[in-house]
Enzyme design. Structure first.
Site, PDB file in Angstrom:
ATOM      1  CG  ASN A 114      -1.844   1.136   1.329  1.00 30.18           C
ATOM      2  OD1 ASN A 114      -1.437   2.269   1.076  1.00 30.18           O
ATOM      3  ND2 ASN A 114      -3.082   0.906   1.694  1.00 30.18           N
ATOM      4  CG  ASP A 138      -3.069   4.668   0.618  1.00 29.34           C
ATOM      5  OD1 ASP A 138      -3.094   4.488  -0.611  1.00 29.34           O
ATOM      6  OD2 ASP A 138      -3.929   4.221   1.401  1.00 29.34           O
ATOM      7  CG  HIS A 139       0.801   6.460   4.707  1.00 30.22           C
ATOM      8  ND1 HIS A 139      -0.142   7.471   4.843  1.00 30.22           N
ATOM      9  CD2 HIS A 139       0.274   5.377   5.307  1.00 30.22           C
ATOM     10  CE1 HIS A 139      -1.185   7.004   5.523  1.00 30.22           C
ATOM     11  NE2 HIS A 139      -0.958   5.732   5.800  1.00 30.22           N
ATOM     12  NE  ARG A 155       7.890  21.335   3.106  1.00 28.62           N
ATOM     13  CZ  ARG A 155       9.199  21.543   3.234  1.00 28.62           C
ATOM     14  NH1 ARG A 155       9.966  21.616   2.172  1.00 28.62           N
ATOM     15  NH2 ARG A 155       9.736  21.673   4.422  1.00 28.62           N
ATOM     16  CG  HIS A 164      -8.193   4.311   0.769  1.00 27.71           C
ATOM     17  ND1 HIS A 164      -8.376   4.238   2.125  1.00 27.71           N
ATOM     18  CD2 HIS A 164      -9.397   4.684   0.257  1.00 27.71           C
ATOM     19  CE1 HIS A 164      -9.627   4.537   2.427  1.00 27.71           C
ATOM     20  NE2 HIS A 164     -10.266   4.818   1.310  1.00 27.71           N
ATOM     21  NE  ARG A 221      -9.267   8.552   4.182  1.00 28.59           N
ATOM     22  CZ  ARG A 221      -9.437   7.614   5.111  1.00 28.59           C
ATOM     23  NH1 ARG A 221      -8.601   6.607   5.191  1.00 28.59           N
ATOM     24  NH2 ARG A 221     -10.405   7.685   5.981  1.00 28.59           N
ATOM     25  NE  ARG A 227      -7.488  11.664   5.204  1.00 23.96           N
ATOM     26  CZ  ARG A 227      -8.012  11.058   6.277  1.00 23.96           C
ATOM     27  NH1 ARG A 227      -7.253  10.289   7.025  1.00 23.96           N
ATOM     28  NH2 ARG A 227      -9.272  11.232   6.589  1.00 23.96           N
ATOM     29  CG  HIS A 228      -3.515   9.019   1.381  1.00 22.03           C
ATOM     30  ND1 HIS A 228      -4.332   8.293   0.555  1.00 22.03           N
ATOM     31  CD2 HIS A 228      -3.798   8.627   2.655  1.00 22.03           C
ATOM     32  CE1 HIS A 228      -5.084   7.497   1.294  1.00 22.03           C
ATOM     33  NE2 HIS A 228      -4.801   7.677   2.572  1.00 22.03           N
ATOM     34  CD  GLU A 273      -7.214   0.083   0.920  1.00 23.54           C
ATOM     35  OE1 GLU A 273      -7.644   0.991   1.659  1.00 23.54           O
ATOM     36  OE2 GLU A 273      -6.223  -0.578   1.184  1.00 23.54           O
ATOM     37  CB  THR A 307      -5.536   4.624   9.290  1.00 26.20           C
ATOM     38  OG1 THR A 307      -5.435   3.522   8.381  1.00 26.20           O
ATOM     39  CG2 THR A 307      -5.666   4.082  10.706  1.00 26.20           C
ATOM     40  CB  THR A 308      -9.366   1.891   6.946  1.00 26.20           C
ATOM     41  OG1 THR A 308      -8.970   2.623   5.790  1.00 26.20           O
ATOM     42  CG2 THR A 308     -10.735   1.312   6.714  1.00 26.20           C
ATOM     43  CD  GLU A 363      -7.102  -6.145   2.897  1.00 27.55           C
ATOM     44  OE1 GLU A 363      -7.200  -5.996   1.673  1.00 27.55           O
ATOM     45  OE2 GLU A 363      -6.382  -5.431   3.618  1.00 27.55           O
ATOM     46  CG  HIS A 388      -5.309  -1.649   9.497  1.00 31.84           C
ATOM     47  ND1 HIS A 388      -5.731  -0.677   8.619  1.00 31.84           N
ATOM     48  CD2 HIS A 388      -5.003  -1.011  10.638  1.00 31.84           C
ATOM     49  CE1 HIS A 388      -5.704   0.498   9.216  1.00 31.84           C
ATOM     50  NE2 HIS A 388      -5.264   0.326  10.443  1.00 31.84           N
ATOM     51  N   GLY A 389      -1.934  -2.713  10.005  1.00 31.07           N
ATOM     52  CA  GLY A 389      -1.084  -2.703  11.193  1.00 31.07           C
ATOM     53  C   GLY A 389      -0.024  -3.788  11.216  1.00 31.07           C
ATOM     54  N   GLY A 441       1.072  -1.371   4.368  1.00 32.83           N
ATOM     55  CA  GLY A 441       1.453  -0.039   3.920  1.00 32.83           C
ATOM     56  C   GLY A 441       2.276   0.758   4.898  1.00 32.83           C
TER      57      GLY A 441
HETATM   58  N1  PXP Z   1      -5.851  -3.031   3.836  1.00 30.99           N
HETATM   59  C1  PXP Z   1      -6.778  -2.050   3.849  1.00 30.99           C
HETATM   60  C2  PXP Z   1      -8.126  -2.357   3.298  1.00 30.99           C
HETATM   61  C3  PXP Z   1      -6.461  -0.766   4.351  1.00 30.99           C
HETATM   62  O1  PXP Z   1      -7.386   0.198   4.360  1.00 30.99           O
HETATM   63  C4  PXP Z   1      -5.155  -0.524   4.815  1.00 30.99           C
HETATM   64  C5  PXP Z   1      -4.785   0.831   5.338  1.00 30.99           C
HETATM   65  O2  PXP Z   1      -4.947   1.790   4.405  1.00 30.99           O
HETATM   66  C6  PXP Z   1      -4.226  -1.560   4.755  1.00 30.99           C
HETATM   67  C7  PXP Z   1      -4.609  -2.816   4.284  1.00 30.99           C
HETATM   68  C8  PXP Z   1      -2.810  -1.375   5.179  1.00 30.99           C
HETATM   69  O3  PXP Z   1      -2.733  -1.068   6.523  1.00 30.99           O
HETATM   70  P1  PXP Z   1      -1.363  -0.499   7.090  1.00 30.99           P
HETATM   71  O4  PXP Z   1      -1.115   0.798   6.382  1.00 30.99           O
HETATM   72  O5  PXP Z   1      -1.625  -0.347   8.539  1.00 30.99           O
HETATM   73  O6  PXP Z   1      -0.307  -1.524   6.771  1.00 30.99           O
END
Ligand code: PXP
Length: 242
Positions: free
Chosen positions: A10, A12-13, A21, A46, A48, A52-53, A73, A103-104, A154, A193-194, A215
């Protein structure tokens, strides 16, 4: 049965840092290319509601530029369905979205929103997009996914990741049981996630899980060791566990 475990990165970040910036740097498309080189099997992004990202232009560039499958996403809104139909990503993962969250924060309440989700799952599926529902590991959510005909779920691993000791073991058991229930009913189970180097192994070891989406930790680690190395290490940790 143990399937090969795929890694979805992922990105996104990368866009979060870029947007701090404005301008073009760092570029999420470049991050996707590096992740691919390091052994990622897919890219997750994702879009959103508040952009935002990841931006609309990022999604357009990602679908055009990257060779890996894109997991888009999206919230269950008309706008996002339109964007998915325009770009036709490999997969669309439907997530809950609250404007104020960082976050989600939890899974989609697929059970409570069956009527809203049914036409979306069908429309995306009819367009050849593999639909995934990002849900909590509970029987009612898996049953809703079965009823909705989603090919993929998921499981949200946030609670597992944030707990410790016996509470984490309980959550892992719940995930393991719900993965088995989904797989038994013909649904491909994913998780995410996490997840970090330290907590990924027990989840990666669940034999029916086909894909992990990771991510925040990887992009953070990339600051210290580079994205390629961070992805390689995660891939290795997953392979050892499996
Ligand atoms: N899966 C989904 C559906 C998510 O929304 C996210 C977070 O955006 C992730 C996986 C990845 O989570 P993390 O960024 O905590 O690794």
């Amino acid at each position: 049965m143990s399937t090969r475990l795929r890694l979805g990165v992922n990105i996104d970040h990368v866009a979060t840092v870029r947007n701090a910036r404005g301008g073009e740097h760092p570029d999420p498309v470049r991050a996707a290319e590096i992740a691919a080189k390091a052994g990622a099997d897919g890219i997750t992004a994702h879009l959103r509601e508040d952009r935002r990202h990841i931006t609309d232009k990022d999604i357009e560039r990602l679908t055009r530029a990257i060779a890996l499958p894109l997991n888009f996403e999206m919230a269950a809104t008309e706008e996002m369905v339109g964007i998915a139909l325009k770009h036709r990503p490999h997969a669309a993962c439907i997530v809950p979205e609250k404007r104020q969250e960082r976050t989600t924060e939890g899974g989609l309440d697929a059970d409570g929103h069956r009527e809203t989700l049914a036409p979306i799952v069908k429309t995306l599926g009819d367009a050849g997009i593999r639909v995934s529902l990002f849900i909590e590991p509970t029987p009612s959510q898996v049953e809703a996914a079965i009823a909705l005909g989603a090919p993929v779920v998921e499981f949200h691993t946030g609670r597992y990741a944030h707990r410790t000791g016996a509470a984490r073991a309980d959550e892992l058991r719940r995930i393991t049981d719900m993965v088995a229930l989904a797989a038994k009913n013909g649904i491909e189970p994913h998780a995410g996630h996490g997840l970090t180097y330290d907590n990924v192994a027990p989840v990666a070891a669940i034999p029916q899980i086909a894909e992990l989406n990771i991510g925040h930790f990887l992009i953070g680690e990339a600051i210290f060791v580079g994205l390629e190395e961070a992805v390689r290490r995660m891939r290795a940790a997953m392979d050892v566990a499996r």
